[in-house]
Design a protein around this motif. Structure first.
Motif, PDB file in Angstrom:
ATOM      1  N   THR A 117     -29.463  13.255 -30.160  1.00  0.00           N
ATOM      2  CA  THR A 117     -28.325  13.189 -29.206  1.00  0.00           C
ATOM      3  C   THR A 117     -27.059  13.579 -29.683  1.00  0.00           C
ATOM      4  O   THR A 117     -26.207  14.240 -29.013  1.00  0.00           O
ATOM      5  N   ILE A 118     -26.788  13.462 -30.900  1.00  0.00           N
ATOM      6  CA  ILE A 118     -25.541  13.870 -31.542  1.00  0.00           C
ATOM      7  C   ILE A 118     -25.562  15.423 -31.771  1.00  0.00           C
ATOM      8  O   ILE A 118     -24.537  15.936 -31.278  1.00  0.00           O
ATOM      9  N   ALA A 151     -27.175  17.505 -29.777  1.00  0.00           N
ATOM     10  CA  ALA A 151     -26.966  18.148 -28.320  1.00  0.00           C
ATOM     11  C   ALA A 151     -25.558  17.818 -27.767  1.00  0.00           C
ATOM     12  O   ALA A 151     -25.029  18.645 -27.209  1.00  0.00           O
ATOM     13  N   THR A 152     -24.887  16.921 -28.144  1.00  0.00           N
ATOM     14  CA  THR A 152     -23.569  16.637 -27.780  1.00  0.00           C
ATOM     15  C   THR A 152     -22.743  17.654 -28.509  1.00  0.00           C
ATOM     16  O   THR A 152     -21.609  18.340 -27.752  1.00  0.00           O
ATOM     17  N   HIS A 153     -23.010  17.885 -29.582  1.00  0.00           N
ATOM     18  CA  HIS A 153     -21.818  18.958 -30.314  1.00  0.00           C
ATOM     19  C   HIS A 153     -22.268  20.366 -29.775  1.00  0.00           C
ATOM     20  O   HIS A 153     -21.440  21.182 -29.744  1.00  0.00           O
ATOM     21  N   LEU A 175     -23.288  21.039 -26.898  1.00  0.00           N
ATOM     22  CA  LEU A 175     -22.864  21.378 -25.315  1.00  0.00           C
ATOM     23  C   LEU A 175     -21.467  21.434 -25.316  1.00  0.00           C
ATOM     24  O   LEU A 175     -21.082  22.056 -24.771  1.00  0.00           O
ATOM     25  N   THR A 176     -20.731  20.594 -26.262  1.00  0.00           N
ATOM     26  CA  THR A 176     -19.251  20.792 -26.397  1.00  0.00           C
ATOM     27  C   THR A 176     -18.695  21.803 -26.878  1.00  0.00           C
ATOM     28  O   THR A 176     -18.033  22.586 -26.290  1.00  0.00           O
ATOM     29  N   ASN A 188     -16.514  24.426 -24.733  1.00  0.00           N
ATOM     30  CA  ASN A 188     -15.251  24.986 -25.180  1.00  0.00           C
ATOM     31  C   ASN A 188     -15.153  26.513 -25.321  1.00  0.00           C
ATOM     32  O   ASN A 188     -14.080  27.303 -24.964  1.00  0.00           O
ATOM     33  N   ARG A 207      -9.838  14.205 -21.083  1.00  0.00           N
ATOM     34  CA  ARG A 207     -11.075  14.872 -22.307  1.00  0.00           C
ATOM     35  C   ARG A 207     -10.877  16.357 -22.361  1.00  0.00           C
ATOM     36  O   ARG A 207     -11.543  16.921 -23.199  1.00  0.00           O
ATOM     37  N   HIS A 239     -12.736  17.363 -25.317  1.00  0.00           N
ATOM     38  CA  HIS A 239     -12.830  16.279 -26.587  1.00  0.00           C
ATOM     39  C   HIS A 239     -13.830  15.219 -25.804  1.00  0.00           C
ATOM     40  O   HIS A 239     -13.245  14.405 -25.441  1.00  0.00           O
ATOM     41  N   PRO A 240     -14.993  15.057 -25.887  1.00  0.00           N
ATOM     42  CA  PRO A 240     -15.865  14.021 -25.299  1.00  0.00           C
ATOM     43  C   PRO A 240     -15.738  12.843 -25.830  1.00  0.00           C
ATOM     44  O   PRO A 240     -15.936  11.729 -25.018  1.00  0.00           O
ATOM     45  N   TYR A 241     -15.056  12.457 -27.090  1.00  0.00           N
ATOM     46  CA  TYR A 241     -14.917  11.228 -27.577  1.00  0.00           C
ATOM     47  C   TYR A 241     -13.551  10.623 -27.318  1.00  0.00           C
ATOM     48  O   TYR A 241     -13.082   9.726 -27.842  1.00  0.00           O
TER      49      TYR A 241
END
Length: 57
Positions: free
Chosen positions: A2-3, A5-7, A9-10, A14, A43, A54-56
């Motif tokens: 998941t980590i 994939a999140t990076h 996708l971000t 971008n 975000r 910035h998803p977080y």
């Protein structure tokens, strides 16, 4: 997984925001059209003239 994939996708989002901004700037100068306003989201931020996700945030 998941980590990762999140990076990925971000980074992709971008990149697309940056590409969209560049296209807008190219169309603005010769055609005289104004750029659209930035999205109203906590975000999305503008860094060095480009919109980034910035998803977080």
């Amino acid at each position: 997984m998941t980590i990762v994939a999140t990076h990925l996708l971000t980074a992709l989002i971008n990149h697309e925001y940056q590409h969209d901004q560049w296209i807008g700037e190219v169309r603005t100068e010769p055609l005289g059209h104004a750029l659209p306003t930035d999205p109203n989201s906590g975000r999305v931020r503008r860094i060095d003239g480009y919109l980034t996700l910035h998803p977080y945030a």
